[in-house]
Scaffold this motif. Sequence first.
Motif, PDB file in Angstrom:
ATOM      1  N   ILE A 167      -2.549  -1.864  -9.098  1.00  0.00           N
ATOM      2  CA  ILE A 167      -2.130  -1.227 -10.338  1.00  0.00           C
ATOM      3  C   ILE A 167      -3.317  -0.477 -10.940  1.00  0.00           C
ATOM      4  N   SER A 168      -3.067   0.784 -11.276  1.00  0.00           N
ATOM      5  CA  SER A 168      -4.103   1.604 -11.885  1.00  0.00           C
ATOM      6  C   SER A 168      -4.418   1.089 -13.291  1.00  0.00           C
ATOM      7  N   VAL A 169      -5.687   1.138 -13.648  1.00  0.00           N
ATOM      8  CA  VAL A 169      -6.081   0.698 -14.990  1.00  0.00           C
ATOM      9  C   VAL A 169      -5.374   1.525 -16.070  1.00  0.00           C
ATOM     10  N   ALA A 174      -2.324  11.891  -8.913  1.00  0.00           N
ATOM     11  CA  ALA A 174      -1.234  11.344  -9.727  1.00  0.00           C
ATOM     12  C   ALA A 174      -1.778  10.748 -11.024  1.00  0.00           C
ATOM     13  N   GLU A 175      -2.939  10.094 -10.934  1.00  0.00           N
ATOM     14  CA  GLU A 175      -3.545   9.516 -12.146  1.00  0.00           C
ATOM     15  C   GLU A 175      -3.930  10.611 -13.129  1.00  0.00           C
ATOM     16  N   GLU A 176      -4.604  11.621 -12.607  1.00  0.00           N
ATOM     17  CA  GLU A 176      -5.096  12.677 -13.489  1.00  0.00           C
ATOM     18  C   GLU A 176      -3.967  13.496 -14.095  1.00  0.00           C
ATOM     19  N   GLY A 208      -6.962  -7.413   7.477  1.00  0.00           N
ATOM     20  CA  GLY A 208      -7.608  -6.324   8.202  1.00  0.00           C
ATOM     21  C   GLY A 208      -6.908  -6.032   9.511  1.00  0.00           C
ATOM     22  N   TYR A 209      -7.356  -4.959  10.165  1.00  0.00           N
ATOM     23  CA  TYR A 209      -6.712  -4.501  11.388  1.00  0.00           C
ATOM     24  C   TYR A 209      -6.739  -5.558  12.490  1.00  0.00           C
ATOM     25  N   TYR A 210      -7.726  -6.467  12.458  1.00  0.00           N
ATOM     26  CA  TYR A 210      -7.764  -7.535  13.471  1.00  0.00           C
ATOM     27  C   TYR A 210      -6.457  -8.332  13.457  1.00  0.00           C
ATOM     28  N   LEU A 267       0.852  -1.195   0.000  1.00  0.00           N
ATOM     29  CA  LEU A 267       0.000   0.000   0.000  1.00  0.00           C
ATOM     30  C   LEU A 267       0.885   1.240   0.000  1.00  0.00           C
ATOM     31  N   ALA A 268       0.595   2.163  -0.905  1.00  0.00           N
ATOM     32  CA  ALA A 268       1.436   3.346  -1.087  1.00  0.00           C
ATOM     33  C   ALA A 268       1.318   4.303   0.101  1.00  0.00           C
ATOM     34  N   ARG A 269       2.439   4.870   0.484  1.00  0.00           N
ATOM     35  CA  ARG A 269       2.457   5.971   1.454  1.00  0.00           C
ATOM     36  C   ARG A 269       3.361   7.061   0.903  1.00  0.00           C
ATOM     37  N   ILE A 275      -9.581  -9.040  -8.477  1.00  0.00           N
ATOM     38  CA  ILE A 275     -10.527  -7.926  -8.610  1.00  0.00           C
ATOM     39  C   ILE A 275     -10.764  -7.380  -7.197  1.00  0.00           C
ATOM     40  N   ASP A 276     -10.459  -6.083  -7.051  1.00  0.00           N
ATOM     41  CA  ASP A 276     -10.448  -5.417  -5.746  1.00  0.00           C
ATOM     42  C   ASP A 276     -11.778  -4.704  -5.494  1.00  0.00           C
ATOM     43  N   ASP A 277     -12.086  -4.492  -4.228  1.00  0.00           N
ATOM     44  CA  ASP A 277     -13.302  -3.764  -3.836  1.00  0.00           C
ATOM     45  C   ASP A 277     -14.544  -4.377  -4.466  1.00  0.00           C
TER      46      ASP A 277
HETATM   47  P1  C2E Z   1      -7.500  -0.919  -1.144  1.00  0.00           P
HETATM   48  O1  C2E Z   1      -6.655  -1.585  -2.177  1.00  0.00           O
HETATM   49  O2  C2E Z   1      -8.915  -1.346  -1.027  1.00  0.00           O
HETATM   50  O3  C2E Z   1      -6.699  -1.102   0.215  1.00  0.00           O
HETATM   51  C1  C2E Z   1      -7.307  -1.372   1.448  1.00  0.00           C
HETATM   52  C2  C2E Z   1      -7.395  -0.126   2.279  1.00  0.00           C
HETATM   53  O4  C2E Z   1      -8.097  -0.437   3.487  1.00  0.00           O
HETATM   54  C3  C2E Z   1      -6.034   0.402   2.721  1.00  0.00           C
HETATM   55  O5  C2E Z   1      -6.139   1.809   2.829  1.00  0.00           O
HETATM   56  C4  C2E Z   1      -5.878  -0.213   4.119  1.00  0.00           C
HETATM   57  O6  C2E Z   1      -5.011   0.503   4.946  1.00  0.00           O
HETATM   58  C5  C2E Z   1      -7.291  -0.156   4.616  1.00  0.00           C
HETATM   59  N1  C2E Z   1      -7.573  -1.196   5.615  1.00  0.00           N
HETATM   60  C6  C2E Z   1      -6.983  -2.394   5.739  1.00  0.00           C
HETATM   61  N2  C2E Z   1      -7.508  -3.095   6.756  1.00  0.00           N
HETATM   62  C7  C2E Z   1      -8.481  -2.333   7.294  1.00  0.00           C
HETATM   63  C8  C2E Z   1      -9.396  -2.513   8.381  1.00  0.00           C
HETATM   64  O7  C2E Z   1      -9.440  -3.537   9.057  1.00  0.00           O
HETATM   65  N3  C2E Z   1     -10.266  -1.502   8.619  1.00  0.00           N
HETATM   66  C9  C2E Z   1     -10.261  -0.353   7.886  1.00  0.00           C
HETATM   67  N4  C2E Z   1     -11.154   0.598   8.206  1.00  0.00           N
HETATM   68  N5  C2E Z   1      -9.424  -0.148   6.853  1.00  0.00           N
HETATM   69  C10 C2E Z   1      -8.540  -1.129   6.559  1.00  0.00           C
HETATM   70  P2  C2E Z   1      -5.036   2.740   2.178  1.00  0.00           P
HETATM   71  O8  C2E Z   1      -3.683   2.171   2.443  1.00  0.00           O
HETATM   72  O9  C2E Z   1      -5.332   4.118   2.636  1.00  0.00           O
HETATM   73  O10 C2E Z   1      -5.274   2.613   0.622  1.00  0.00           O
HETATM   74  C11 C2E Z   1      -6.394   3.181   0.009  1.00  0.00           C
HETATM   75  C12 C2E Z   1      -6.483   2.799  -1.445  1.00  0.00           C
HETATM   76  O11 C2E Z   1      -5.449   3.407  -2.228  1.00  0.00           O
HETATM   77  C13 C2E Z   1      -6.287   1.308  -1.702  1.00  0.00           C
HETATM   78  O12 C2E Z   1      -7.498   0.665  -1.399  1.00  0.00           O
HETATM   79  C14 C2E Z   1      -5.928   1.274  -3.173  1.00  0.00           C
HETATM   80  O13 C2E Z   1      -7.094   1.276  -3.983  1.00  0.00           O
HETATM   81  C15 C2E Z   1      -5.194   2.586  -3.356  1.00  0.00           C
HETATM   82  N6  C2E Z   1      -3.748   2.336  -3.456  1.00  0.00           N
HETATM   83  C16 C2E Z   1      -2.876   2.070  -2.463  1.00  0.00           C
HETATM   84  N7  C2E Z   1      -1.626   1.898  -2.928  1.00  0.00           N
HETATM   85  C17 C2E Z   1      -1.695   2.050  -4.268  1.00  0.00           C
HETATM   86  C18 C2E Z   1      -0.722   1.985  -5.353  1.00  0.00           C
HETATM   87  O14 C2E Z   1       0.467   1.744  -5.161  1.00  0.00           O
HETATM   88  N8  C2E Z   1      -1.204   2.194  -6.618  1.00  0.00           N
HETATM   89  C19 C2E Z   1      -2.515   2.438  -6.876  1.00  0.00           C
HETATM   90  N9  C2E Z   1      -2.897   2.620  -8.149  1.00  0.00           N
HETATM   91  N10 C2E Z   1      -3.443   2.510  -5.899  1.00  0.00           N
HETATM   92  C20 C2E Z   1      -3.046   2.325  -4.611  1.00  0.00           C
END
Ligand code: C2E
Length: 277
Positions: free
Chosen positions: A116-118, A79-81, A255-257, A60-62, A176-178
């Motif tokens: 990965i972004s589409v 960044a995408e736009e 998840g956070y658990y 996950l990106a920071r 497939i995410d989300d």
């Molecule tokens: P995602 O892929 O659906 O990632 C899961 C998000 O849920 C992450 O947020 C994570 O920190 C959070 N999460 C994980 N477990 C829990 C939990 O138990 N409870 C809750 N409330 N949240 C949880 P994060 O890290 O802020 O990422 C947000 C989104 O940003 C990601 O959603 C993903 O779609 C996108 N993203 C992150 N890194 C990248 C990247 O390198 N490239 C691209 N294109 N998108 C990225």
Amino acid sequence: AKKVSKSDYEFYSIELDQAAELRIAQEAAIVSGVKENEFIPYYQPVVNAQSYSLEKLEMLARWHHKGVLQSPDSFINIAEEANLIEKVSNQLLNQAFSDFSGWIKKMPTLILSVNISVLQLVEPKFVKAFTTFLKEYSIPPNNIEIEITESSLVSNIEAMKQTLFEVQQCGIKVAIDDFGTGYSSLSYLKYLNFDTIKVDQKFVAELTQGRTKGELAIVIVNMAKSLHVNCVAEGVETAEQATKLAQAGCQQLQGYYFSRPKSAQDIDPIIKVDQSI
Ligand code: C2E
Ligand code: CA
Ligand code: CA
Ligand code: CA
């Protein structure tokens, strides 16, 4: 039509200018962030739903910007736009592949999942560039999974099928995410042939909100089962959610658990042959 007075006009125009200025400043900050190596990968464990042992890490990106760690929601879209997503992603992947190449020496079955972004995926050179990248770090493609968000899949399904086919031909898995937040139909799901379905965290949260809405997370788990697709539930925050999902036959939990996303340094000690975390 409502008459717009001069002062209204000036007000709106100032607001628009400010929005445009902010956007330009944000883009410039991302450009300089890339130059200064401010984008860093965090990793969140994905565990086996029965044994709770570590099986996968989602990168996950920071963004280390202005003294704080910014979350991807504040910069991925921009960044995408601004056409900067590839640069940001390459910086993250460089670091992530370097970290991961060390971890698979200790745990050869560990999978690294990357978002990965589409926009990147539909670039004709994507597959070649990505696999070349893996080779540089001696990472077998079988250890990699690419996550694509469901809502981004809508356009050009034919091109998407071709790209996903090429990616999977190399041995890279595709998730497939989300899932459940977009508009894919079942036939669409079959057509694109995903290796993994990730149940969106909103359905996981609903499992323990005590509503009588029907347990959509369980419905999705069962659907994945009948399609013979691996299923991951994300956003698991309680033991009750974990148990319900495992009992329904969901293979992996995140998840956070189990764990929050962590820096490479904090992930390091949990990478071991005895995989329980
Ligand atoms: P995602 O892929 O659906 O990632 C899961 C998000 O849920 C992450 O947020 C994570 O920190 C959070 N999460 C994980 N477990 C829990 C939990 O138990 N409870 C809750 N409330 N949240 C949880 P994060 O890290 O802020 O990422 C947000 C989104 O940003 C990601 O959603 C993903 O779609 C996108 N993203 C992150 N890194 C990248 C990247 O390198 N490239 C691209 N294109 N998108 C990225
Ligand atoms: Ca993801
Ligand atoms: Ca997700
Ligand atoms: Ca998400």
